[in-house]
Motif scaffolding. Structure first.
Motif, PDB file in Angstrom:
ATOM      1  N   ASP A 177     -37.149  -2.152 -14.921  1.00 10.55           N
ATOM      2  CA  ASP A 177     -36.031  -1.290 -14.669  1.00 10.55           C
ATOM      3  C   ASP A 177     -36.088  -0.286 -13.535  1.00 10.55           C
ATOM      4  O   ASP A 177     -35.027   0.089 -13.058  1.00 10.55           O
ATOM      5  N   ASP A 178     -37.085   0.302 -13.463  1.00  9.89           N
ATOM      6  CA  ASP A 178     -37.190   1.262 -12.293  1.00  9.89           C
ATOM      7  C   ASP A 178     -36.780   0.678 -10.821  1.00  9.89           C
ATOM      8  O   ASP A 178     -36.145   1.520 -10.156  1.00  9.89           O
ATOM      9  N   LYS A 211     -33.065   0.968 -10.422  1.00 13.50           N
ATOM     10  CA  LYS A 211     -32.499   2.627 -10.660  1.00 13.50           C
ATOM     11  C   LYS A 211     -32.978   3.093  -9.298  1.00 13.50           C
ATOM     12  O   LYS A 211     -32.123   4.103  -8.933  1.00 13.50           O
TER      13      LYS A 211
END
Length: 400
Positions: free
Chosen positions: A268-269, A272
């Motif tokens: 997910d980073d 993001k």
């Protein structure tokens, strides 16, 4: 027997009626509050407020009904002592409501309505309307909306946002999706305006070209910055019709497209951190962070990184604008919110009985939104853009 049919239909009529009663009360309260606010603004003072700016005093109320999609609601219209106060809320609201009702009525007289549509139309006006009545009312409303659609665009619109949404329309007994093309502009006063709403068979280079050419024929000029998604046909049309404008690819759509280059269980980073590129103060900062992001994720997601490196500059165009404008002009969110509001209001119909009723309702809602925007506070401070342009010219002259 009737009771059994009602149960077998699976429709909870009591719940539906309770829902309508609740919505009717909420609608009545919101419009009543709007009327009170209009009076406060006209008098430049609230109830019992002592103010040197006060222009007059209230003088009670008079009752007036307003027919809506959930039935008739009773309102208390404020009056002032000199009789100068006048509200446009009834004319404005009735226009979009009339468009919605006429779409429902057309479905009813053509025999393609659902039981809920039948209930709403009968609740609004009983069974006294006919196909000829609906046709007459349509012509009256269409004349008003056509004047808005063809009005001259006399002022400059340095910012333009373009997008499309789809509505289901019944044509020759076949349900098809039709594209609703929408253009929003921001003028030099910093106010948003609905420039155009048109219906097309689909999004294509030719449909967008015709749409933009019609805007130009009506006087659209001074366009410096255009925000859209990455639709190929739309991009070609902008290049042909608005070649002098800079193009901003919507960063929200870009991030959605990035998902196609990631495995399902990606970190997910990664996205993001990519999203953070759009919160920097300058293009230099964004490019510096992009280089660091590419170095960090290249080994893990090479396909994504190659795609981002090749395409992301199209989403950085907004960095040439004043910092205070970045939030509003780096995506098509301004227009997406309008489309969500249109969807909320058209949801009751689901399938329009014909293309004309679809365009009629969407245009009526757009006119309502346009008028609200014109009367609202300034959306952007365009003096900042003028100063930015002057500074760019100064720097160019010095370099020369």
């Amino acid at each position: 027997m009737a009771r059994n049919k009602r149960i077998e239909s699976g429709v909870n009529w009591k719940a539906l009626m309770e829902e309508d009663d609740l919505f009717k009360e909420l609608l009545r309260e919101s419009i009543q509050q709007y009327l009170e606010a209009e009076m406060d603004e006209a008098l430049r003072a609230g109830k019992w407020e002592r103010s040197e700016a006060r222009r007059g005093h209230r003088s009670g109320y008079y009752a007036r009904g307003l027919v809506t999609r959930v039935g008739k609601i009773e309102l208390r219209v404020p009056q002032d002592r000199l009789g100068r106060f006048s509200t446009e809320v009834f004319e404005r609201y009735q226009r979009s409501e009339k468009a919605l009702f006429l779409s429902l009525a057309e479905m009813y007289v053509q025999g393609v309505s659902t039981r809920k549509v039948k209930r709403i139309t009968e609740q609004l006006c009983g069974q006294s309307f006919s196909a000829s009545t609906v046709s007459r009312l349509n012509k009256e409303l269409d004349a008003t909306l056509q004047r808005f659609a063809n009005r001259p665009l006399e002022e400059e619109y340095p910012y333009v946002v373009l997008d499309a949404k789809y509505e289901k329309v019944r044509e020759n007994s076949v349900v098809r999706s039709r594209a609703v093309l929408v253009a929003i502009g921001v003028n030099w006063e910093g106010r948003r305006c609905v420039l155009a709403v048109e219906l097309a068979n689909r999004e294509s280079a030719s449909s967008w070209r015709d749409f933009l050419l019609h805007l130009k024929q009506r006087g659209l000029h001074g366009v410096e910055f255009v925000v859209t998604d990455n639709h190929a046909g739309l991009r070609r049309a902008i290049t042909e019709v608005l070649p002098e404008s800079a193009w901003q690819r919507c960063y929200v759509h870009f991030l959605r497209n990035a998902l196609d280059y990631l495995p399902r269980k990606a970190d997910d980073d990664c996205l993001k951190e990519l999203r953070w590129m759009y919160d920097r103060r300058s293009l230099e900062e964004a490019r510096k962070d992009l280089a660091a992001w590419l170095a960090k994720w290249q080994a893990t997601y090479p396909k994504l990184c190659d795609w981002v490196e090749e395409n992301i500059e199209e989403t950085f165009t907004f960095y040439r604008l004043p910092l205070q404008h970045h939030k509003h002009m780096k995506s098509t969110n301004m227009l997406e919110r309008q489309n969500e509001e249109i969807k909320r209001r058209t949801h009751v119909i689901r399938i329009f009985p014909n293309a004309e009723s679809c365009l009629r309702l969407v245009r009526a809602l757009a006119v309502e939104l346009h008028e609200n925007w014109i009367e609202a506070t300034r959306y952007l401070n365009m003096t900042l853009l003028k100063e930015r342009k002057k500074e760019a010219i100064r720097q160019y002259d010095e370099a020369a």
